[in-house]
Design an enzyme around this catalytic site. Structure first.
Site, PDB file in Angstrom:
ATOM      1  CD  GLU A 174      35.071  34.099  39.062  1.00 35.75           C
ATOM      2  OE1 GLU A 174      34.237  33.172  38.938  1.00 35.75           O
ATOM      3  OE2 GLU A 174      34.943  35.209  38.515  1.00 35.75           O
ATOM      4  CB  ALA A 199      21.007  38.039  35.492  1.00 39.97           C
ATOM      5  CB  THR A 248      37.712  38.584  31.780  1.00 43.30           C
ATOM      6  OG1 THR A 248      37.180  39.472  32.751  1.00 43.30           O
ATOM      7  CG2 THR A 248      39.228  38.726  31.725  1.00 43.30           C
ATOM      8  CD  GLN A 261      44.681  61.411  51.617  1.00 42.83           C
ATOM      9  OE1 GLN A 261      43.966  61.080  50.661  1.00 42.83           O
ATOM     10  NE2 GLN A 261      44.797  62.661  52.016  1.00 42.83           N
TER      11      GLN A 261
END
Lengths: 389, 274
Positions: A243, A131, A159, A346
């Site tokens: 967050e 989940a 984390t 790029q």
């Protein structure tokens, strides 16, 4: 919008930038390799007030508004490692705000105050192997046993998880009630049955450690229950907005750095007789990217202003309008970061694919922004619900 | 030891290209102000001399910072109070219409009032690059001076052994306090400043310290006094008059030469440098 920053915000900004440039950046190559930055970094960041700016004084904070945190989030990318930034942001803006909102005096003393000083390392335990963004589907279960709870289950992608001192842990207390059967606990990692199962290898954010955790008949006393039982999902929606907000605002600053560096590179790099930044194609491209970034920052600032008004001016709950703005900012900036970093790489040509240019690390690291803190798809799902579509 | 540190705010030297000139006057609106780097080094030096480097919470002396400027230059003073200075004084003036001599004469009066053991200043400000205030102040006070200090060793807070880099080595001067000392870049190296309060083995981080958020907030409560220039000197007329400002000419494009022979010829005949 007038500048939300006052003199002390600007001084704090300077402190964070100097810290990032002088005490983090010189070491991040080493930490990216070892896949973990040292615990002392938390201690030092705590000393400098990086975690505590927007917490109340009685909680060990400074009593400042949320713009301190935004300024901090904008300066941390100067350390040039999203892994280090993320580890530090989890400590002050992801795993701990909910303790400030709901914690008992004892919980604030035991967990929040030492975390804000950087003496105890915090982690947030929500995602599970089965989940992720669909939080209601979590299976880690806390069953009542007298005055205690016995927790079994597993969390992943955590984390700071390999070395955290405690985890702000979401579990099911009433599995039959789905989303409305979740509760938060504060669990010291020294608890018997708390297992760091595995350190995970990631695509990017290497300097940050990420763990899979397992809980085997882990006995947790009732005093570690955060807020009320079965209110966890509500708390998650209400108390974890920072967050996404800090991710969006901090990300804009990181993108600005990447663009500035790309442009500097393009002034020196010549192809077919002139610097590549003088090619009209790339000029138009950068104008477009910078315009989008300006829009992303404006949206993030609008969300930050709304959040700051709700929490620090009106001292109340986060409104649904604010949740909407924060979710939009997180999605918009997350998607934008992939576009900007991809184009900057790029523009670098072959050099951009080499580790010696910062764009290479940024390329790996940015990808998390569309996933962490709720995937873009989940955010849009909630946004559609929120707007009654 | 009580130390007085005069400091000046300067336009951000990293954004010098933002400086504009209008009708022979510098345009200061929109400039980002920073403390003069050499003055920041002086503050750092003063802090190192008045603390035990291994236990910096307890002060071992007093550092008073002074600036000359309008109300908003107090930002610069508060930044220094945040990094550890104990007290601040702002002498109310404009950013221009003063010169080094006015500042030195006003500082003399301030020194006589404050009675510091030492005046520590940056060797020069990076805007005007005049580099005069320290020397003039010492002269007006009749105090010993040591300039461009790269190292300072305090001898029981009674005298200082001041090192200054010269061609081929370091010259060391001993000055008895009270004195005026100006500092150079190397003073903020890890072991440049030694005092009786700090163990000789202690090494500071390179450069100037930066303020923790708690200190930034606490600095708002530290004393910051305002003094009128006229109360310090009856003659506030600058001796230096700025007649005109102009930006340096834009760089001209270079020329390409075919070969070394042409280069040498043109260096001889056109540039006349060889």
């Amino acid at each position: 919008m007038a500048s939300p920053y006052r003199e002390e915000h600007e001084q704090f900004r300077k402190t964070v930038r100097t810290f990032a440039q002088k005490e983090l950046a010189p070491f991040v190559d080493e930490w990216e390799k070892s896949e973990c930055f040292p615990n002392e970094v938390f201690k030092r960041a705590g000393e400098l007030g990086l975690f505590s700016a927007h917490y109340k004084e009685e909680q060990g904070g400074i009593g400042g508004d949320y713009w301190f945190s935004v300024a901090k989030g904008e300066e941390l990318p100067h350390c040039r490692s999203a892994g280090v930034s993320m580890g530090l942001l989890v400590q002050g803006d992801m795993a701990t705000p909910v303790i400030g909102d709901l914690g008992t005096k004892e919980q604030i003393e035991e967990f929040l105050k030492p975390a804000l000083k950087g003496e105890k390392i915090a982690a947030l335990g929500v995602t599970e192997p089965n989940a992720g963004s669909d939080v209601a589907g979590i299976q880690t279960w806390a069953r009542k046993d007298g005055d205690d709870y016995i927790i079994n289950g597993a969390k992943t992608y955590i984390t700071n998880g390999t070395r955290s001192d405690f985890v702000t842990l979401l579990v099911k207390t009433s599995p039959e009630q789905g989303a409305h059967g979740c509760s938060f606990f504060l669990v010291p990692s020294s608890t018997k049955g708390f297992i760091v199962a595995k350190k995970l290898k990631k695509v990017g954010n290497w300097a940050s450690d990420t763990a899979e955790l397992a809980f085997d008949e882990m006995r947790v006393p009732k005093r570690y229950l955060l807020g009320e039982e079965n209110m966890g999902f509500m708390y998650l929606m209400q108390n974890f907005q920072t967050e996404r907000l800090i991710a969006a605002t901090s990300c804009c600053a990181g993108l600005q750095l990447a663009i500035d560096e790309a442009i500097a590179f393009g002034r020196d790099r010549k192809a077919f007789g002139k610097p590549i930044i003088k090619r009209e194609y790339w000029q138009h491209k950068f104008v477009e990217l910078l315009t989008k970034l300006e829009a992303g920052r404006a949206l993030s600032y609008k969300a930050a202003e709304a959040y700051n008004d709700d929490k620090h001016v009106n001292n109340g709950q986060v409104s649904m309008e604010t949740v909407k703005l924060i979710s939009m900012a997180k999605v918009f900036v997350g998607e934008l970061s992939s576009e900007i970093i991809d184009q900057c790489m790029q523009f670098h040509g072959g050099a951009g694919y080499m580790e010696e240019y910062p764009i290479a690390r940024a390329f790996r690291d940015q990808r998390l922004l569309r996933i962490g803190g709720g995937t873009t798809e989940t955010m849009r799902y909630y946004l559609a619900k929120l707007m009654g579509l | 030891m009580k130390i007085l540190v005069p400091l000046k705010r300067v336009a951000d030297p990293d954004n010098a290209n933002k400086v504009k000139v209008n009708a022979g006057k510098l345009v200061t609106t929109g400039l980002e102000w920073k403390p003069n780097p050499f003055d920041e080094y002086a503050v750092e030096t003063a802090l190192r001399l008045t603390e035990n480097g291994t236990a910096t919470k307890t002060r071992q002396g007093e550092v008073v910072v002074v600036t000359f400027g309008p109300k908003d230059s107090e930002t610069t003073l508060r930044a220094m109070l945040g990094t550890g200075a104990d007290r601040a004084i702002r002498v109310d003036t404009g950013d221009d219409q003063i010169d080094g001599d006015v500042v030195a004469r006003a500082l003399k009066a301030l020194v006589e009032k404050e009675k510091p053991d030492l005046v520590l200043c940056g060797k020069q400000a990076v805007d005007g690059d005049s580099g005069q205030v320290g020397q003039q102040l010492a002269e007006y006070l009749g105090w010993p001076q040591a300039t461009f200090a790269g190292s300072i060793e305090s001898e029981g807070d009674k005298a200082l052994l001041v090192g200054r880099e010269v061609d081929g080595g370091t010259i060391k001067l001993r000055v008895e306090l009270p004195a005026v000392v100006s500092v150079d870049l190397r003073i903020v190296a890890p072991k440049s400043v030694k005092s009786v309060h700090t163990p000789a083995t202690h090494a500071y981080p390179e450069g100037v310290r930066f303020a923790a958020l708690m200190a930034i907030m606490a600095a708002k409560k530290k004393p910051l006094a305002e003094v009128k220039l006229a109360d310090l000197t009856s003659d506030a007329a600058p001796k230096i008059q700025y007649l005109d400002y102009e930006l340096p000419p834009a760089r001209k494009a270079g020329v390409k030469v075919k070969d070394v022979t042409e280069l040498v010829t043109r260096l001889k005949t056109e540039a006349k440098v060889v």
